[in-house]
Design a protein around this motif. Structure first.
Motif, PDB file in Angstrom:
ATOM      1  N   GLN A   1       0.825  -1.206   0.000  1.00  0.00           N
ATOM      2  CA  GLN A   1       0.000   0.000   0.000  1.00  0.00           C
ATOM      3  C   GLN A   1       0.860   1.258   0.000  1.00  0.00           C
ATOM      4  N   ARG A   2       1.916   1.249   0.793  1.00  0.00           N
ATOM      5  CA  ARG A   2       2.803   2.413   0.853  1.00  0.00           C
ATOM      6  C   ARG A   2       3.489   2.645  -0.493  1.00  0.00           C
ATOM      7  N   GLN A   3       3.984   1.578  -1.085  1.00  0.00           N
ATOM      8  CA  GLN A   3       4.702   1.700  -2.351  1.00  0.00           C
ATOM      9  C   GLN A   3       3.775   2.195  -3.458  1.00  0.00           C
ATOM     10  N   GLU A   4       2.545   1.709  -3.494  1.00  0.00           N
ATOM     11  CA  GLU A   4       1.584   2.145  -4.511  1.00  0.00           C
ATOM     12  C   GLU A   4       1.295   3.640  -4.379  1.00  0.00           C
ATOM     13  N   HIS A   5       1.113   4.098  -3.132  1.00  0.00           N
ATOM     14  CA  HIS A   5       0.816   5.509  -2.905  1.00  0.00           C
ATOM     15  C   HIS A   5       2.011   6.382  -3.289  1.00  0.00           C
ATOM     16  N   ILE A   6       3.203   5.979  -2.919  1.00  0.00           N
ATOM     17  CA  ILE A   6       4.412   6.758  -3.232  1.00  0.00           C
ATOM     18  C   ILE A   6       4.646   6.792  -4.735  1.00  0.00           C
ATOM     19  N   LYS A   7       4.457   5.668  -5.394  1.00  0.00           N
ATOM     20  CA  LYS A   7       4.671   5.600  -6.842  1.00  0.00           C
ATOM     21  C   LYS A   7       3.671   6.481  -7.585  1.00  0.00           C
ATOM     22  N   ARG A   8       2.437   6.518  -7.087  1.00  0.00           N
ATOM     23  CA  ARG A   8       1.389   7.287  -7.761  1.00  0.00           C
ATOM     24  C   ARG A   8       1.601   8.795  -7.605  1.00  0.00           C
ATOM     25  N   HIS A   9       2.100   9.240  -6.453  1.00  0.00           N
ATOM     26  CA  HIS A   9       2.220  10.671  -6.186  1.00  0.00           C
ATOM     27  C   HIS A   9       3.624  11.231  -6.407  1.00  0.00           C
ATOM     28  N   TRP A  10       4.652  10.404  -6.235  1.00  0.00           N
ATOM     29  CA  TRP A  10       6.020  10.932  -6.334  1.00  0.00           C
ATOM     30  C   TRP A  10       6.891  10.183  -7.343  1.00  0.00           C
ATOM     31  N   GLU A  11       6.354   9.105  -7.890  1.00  0.00           N
ATOM     32  CA  GLU A  11       7.044   8.357  -8.951  1.00  0.00           C
ATOM     33  C   GLU A  11       8.437   7.879  -8.558  1.00  0.00           C
ATOM     34  N   PHE A  12       8.584   7.343  -7.379  1.00  0.00           N
ATOM     35  CA  PHE A  12       9.821   6.658  -7.022  1.00  0.00           C
ATOM     36  C   PHE A  12       9.487   5.463  -6.132  1.00  0.00           C
ATOM     37  N   GLU A  13      10.407   4.555  -6.042  1.00  0.00           N
ATOM     38  CA  GLU A  13      10.235   3.375  -5.207  1.00  0.00           C
ATOM     39  C   GLU A  13      11.015   3.570  -3.921  1.00  0.00           C
ATOM     40  N   CYS A  14      10.312   3.511  -2.801  1.00  0.00           N
ATOM     41  CA  CYS A  14      10.966   3.697  -1.505  1.00  0.00           C
ATOM     42  C   CYS A  14      11.795   2.466  -1.164  1.00  0.00           C
ATOM     43  N   LYS A  15      13.050   2.694  -0.850  1.00  0.00           N
ATOM     44  CA  LYS A  15      13.960   1.601  -0.498  1.00  0.00           C
ATOM     45  C   LYS A  15      14.507   1.788   0.906  1.00  0.00           C
ATOM     46  N   CYS A  16      13.687   2.349   1.785  1.00  0.00           N
ATOM     47  CA  CYS A  16      14.105   2.587   3.163  1.00  0.00           C
ATOM     48  C   CYS A  16      14.249   1.263   3.907  1.00  0.00           C
ATOM     49  N   GLU A  17      14.776   1.333   5.102  1.00  0.00           N
ATOM     50  CA  GLU A  17      15.022   0.119   5.887  1.00  0.00           C
ATOM     51  C   GLU A  17      13.741  -0.660   6.157  1.00  0.00           C
ATOM     52  N   ARG A  18      12.622   0.053   6.258  1.00  0.00           N
ATOM     53  CA  ARG A  18      11.359  -0.624   6.526  1.00  0.00           C
ATOM     54  C   ARG A  18      10.844  -1.328   5.291  1.00  0.00           C
ATOM     55  N   CYS A  19      10.927  -0.674   4.127  1.00  0.00           N
ATOM     56  CA  CYS A  19      10.458  -1.283   2.880  1.00  0.00           C
ATOM     57  C   CYS A  19      11.400  -2.382   2.405  1.00  0.00           C
ATOM     58  N   ALA A  20      12.688  -2.239   2.697  1.00  0.00           N
ATOM     59  CA  ALA A  20      13.666  -3.249   2.295  1.00  0.00           C
ATOM     60  C   ALA A  20      13.771  -4.381   3.307  1.00  0.00           C
ATOM     61  N   ALA A  21      12.944  -4.308   4.360  1.00  0.00           N
ATOM     62  CA  ALA A  21      12.917  -5.346   5.403  1.00  0.00           C
ATOM     63  C   ALA A  21      14.265  -5.500   6.104  1.00  0.00           C
ATOM     64  N   THR A  22      14.993  -4.385   6.237  1.00  0.00           N
ATOM     65  CA  THR A  22      16.262  -4.421   6.963  1.00  0.00           C
ATOM     66  C   THR A  22      16.163  -3.735   8.328  1.00  0.00           C
TER      67      THR A  22
END
Length: 471
Positions: free
Chosen positions: A378-399
């Protein structure tokens, strides 16, 4: 659009490319009709005390009816008496009236006075322009405070698309508005000083309306940005030369303009919104007297397009509905596990740390609000739709470091926070509220390296207890 200042030829005085050449003819006609309803009609008070509309450029009356003068004088004397009583009681209650005032926790940065000197502005291919710490930073430190480059205040709009006056001062954004504009019915101020200080509204007054529907707020914000920029230069060609010498982003000067990269989002819609803003600007004498040649008009087209394009990805919106564009505060990148948070107070934006930050660590804020509690998809879809980038933070990368929930909720700091949450709504500066703030800070220092909903809950309690804002 890839090259903002692209010209039709290489000569110094060549025309810029016409970025509105693709605008359909039917849309041109639609905007022409729209502008007729977009203007704000000036007001005038007639001799019998009734308010009626006056024609554009008609001078304001200098004589106020005697009856209205007597009523006004009586009301003013009553306000003065109340104010006098308040001033006499002020020393007694001054300590109880403490309020949060955002100010830097460190000396200002030499190059960017809105940022603390513990920060550095860096650039990389992966992150673009971003902010990093040049030393360790504790929780609860204010590392950025800035006035907006430009902003607008939303009015309350009903189901019929009719809006009322904004409830905040147009200049300082306080909500105790008592003074109306002398020339229009669209805006309010909290004092005569704020009305006199607002130079931009004097330019736009009677040209554009502040009571417009939500779909045109980005158009109005782009207009505000252009007016703010043009006001700092004595002529259009001085402005053009300054922009060309700056090479689009180098030698950035925050008090004069914002130079941010054009986005690719909604390209066609961006051009149509920019065209609306441009046509509206060309109804103002302040603009037409400066941009009166083909070359200067083409430059203005590109400037409007540039500002219109950066608004969706770079505007901040507070809980009161104020939409703002900042210079240095827009340098902070997003993370779904942020180590800082932004807030608003008295017409200023500020950045405050919510996790311990180590030297050379990048400072991140949250772009997506409450949606940060959603799943990764859900977070990635919202970020991609509004800011056109893929979040690779520690939370999204599961690190991100995961701590057992039981380990966190058994912490004595957390137990105190849960048992005393209500203290965050006590008067600002009182002992119980300060104790809650300190307990939150101790918990965040201890467990800030991990990220769970428990940490998110403590962060909210900390922000509400540390400031007198609502997040």
């Amino acid at each position: 659009m890839q090259s903002l200042w692209k010209k039709e030829a290489s000569e110094p005085h060549a025309l810029f490319i016409d970025c509105f050449a693709s605008v359909p003819k039917n849309f041109v006609e639609e905007v022409a009709i729209w502008l007729c309803g977009f203007r704000s009609e000036p007001k005038i008070i007639s001799k019998n005390g009734e308010t009626r509309k006056r024609k554009a450029n008609q001078p304001l009356p200098e004589i106020v009816p005697k009856r209205s003068s007597r009523i006004l004088e009586k009301q003013t004397n009553g306000i003065r008496q109340i104010y006098s009583k308040t001033e006499r009681l002020r020393p007694k209650y001054e300590k109880r009236l403490q309020r949060f005032v955002p100010c830097l926790s460190y000396p200002p940065n030499k190059n960017y006075e809105d940022l603390a000197n513990v920060l550095e502005v860096d650039t990389s291919k992966l992150f673009g322009r971003h902010i990093v710490a040049n030393c360790d930073i504790d929780v609860g430190q204010i590392i950025g405070v800035a006035k907006p480059f430009s902003q607008i205040i939303y009015g309350s709009i009903d189901g019929n698309n009719n809006s009322s006056l904004p409830s905040n001062c147009l200049t300082c954004h306080k909500n105790n508005v008592t003074v109306q504009c002398e020339r229009c019915d669209d805006v309010m101020f909290c004092s005569e000083e704020c009305r006199s200080a607002n130079k931009i509204h004097k330019i736009e007054c009677t040209s554009i309306s502040h009571k417009i529907s939500d779909q045109f707020y980005d158009v109005k914000l782009a207009i505000q940005m252009v007016l703010t920029t043009v006001k700092t230069f004595s002529s259009a060609y001085g402005m053009i030369n300054s922009f060309e010498k700056s090479n689009l982003a180098k030698n950035y000067t925050q008090h004069k303009w914002i130079m941010l990269n054009l986005t690719k989002m909604e390209r066609d819609n961006t051009i149509l919104r920019a065209y609306r803003a441009f046509e509206c600007l060309m109804t103002m004498d302040f603009i037409t007297s400066r941009f009166n040649t083909d070359r200067s008009k083409r430059f203005l087209m590109h400037l409007v397009l540039h500002y219109t394009a950066i608004i969706p990805a770079n505007a901040f919106i507070d809980n009161a509905g104020t939409k703002s564009i900042y210079g240095t505060l827009s340098f902070f990148n997003h993370s779904c596990a942020p180590n800082a948070c932004y807030g608003f107070k008295d017409g200023k934006g500020y950045i405050i740390t919510i996790r311990p930050i180590k030297q050379d660590e990048q400072i991140f804020i949250n772009y997506i609000g409450d949606k940060i509690k959603g799943s990764r998809v859900q977070r990635q879809e919202h970020i991609k739709r509004h800011w056109e980038f893929e979040c690779k933070c520690e939370r999204c990368a599961a690190t991100a470091v995961i701590q057992p929930i039981s380990f966190l909720i058994d912490d004595p700091h957390y137990r105190y926070i849960q048992n005393n949450k209500k203290d965050r709504f006590l008067p600002f500066g009182c002992k119980k509220r300060n104790r809650l703030r300190d307990e939150c800070m101790n918990f965040l220092r201890k467990h800030g390296h991990c990220w769970t909903l428990v940490l998110d809950d403590v962060t909210i309690s900390f922000l509400l207890s540390h400031t007198d804002d609502s997040f």
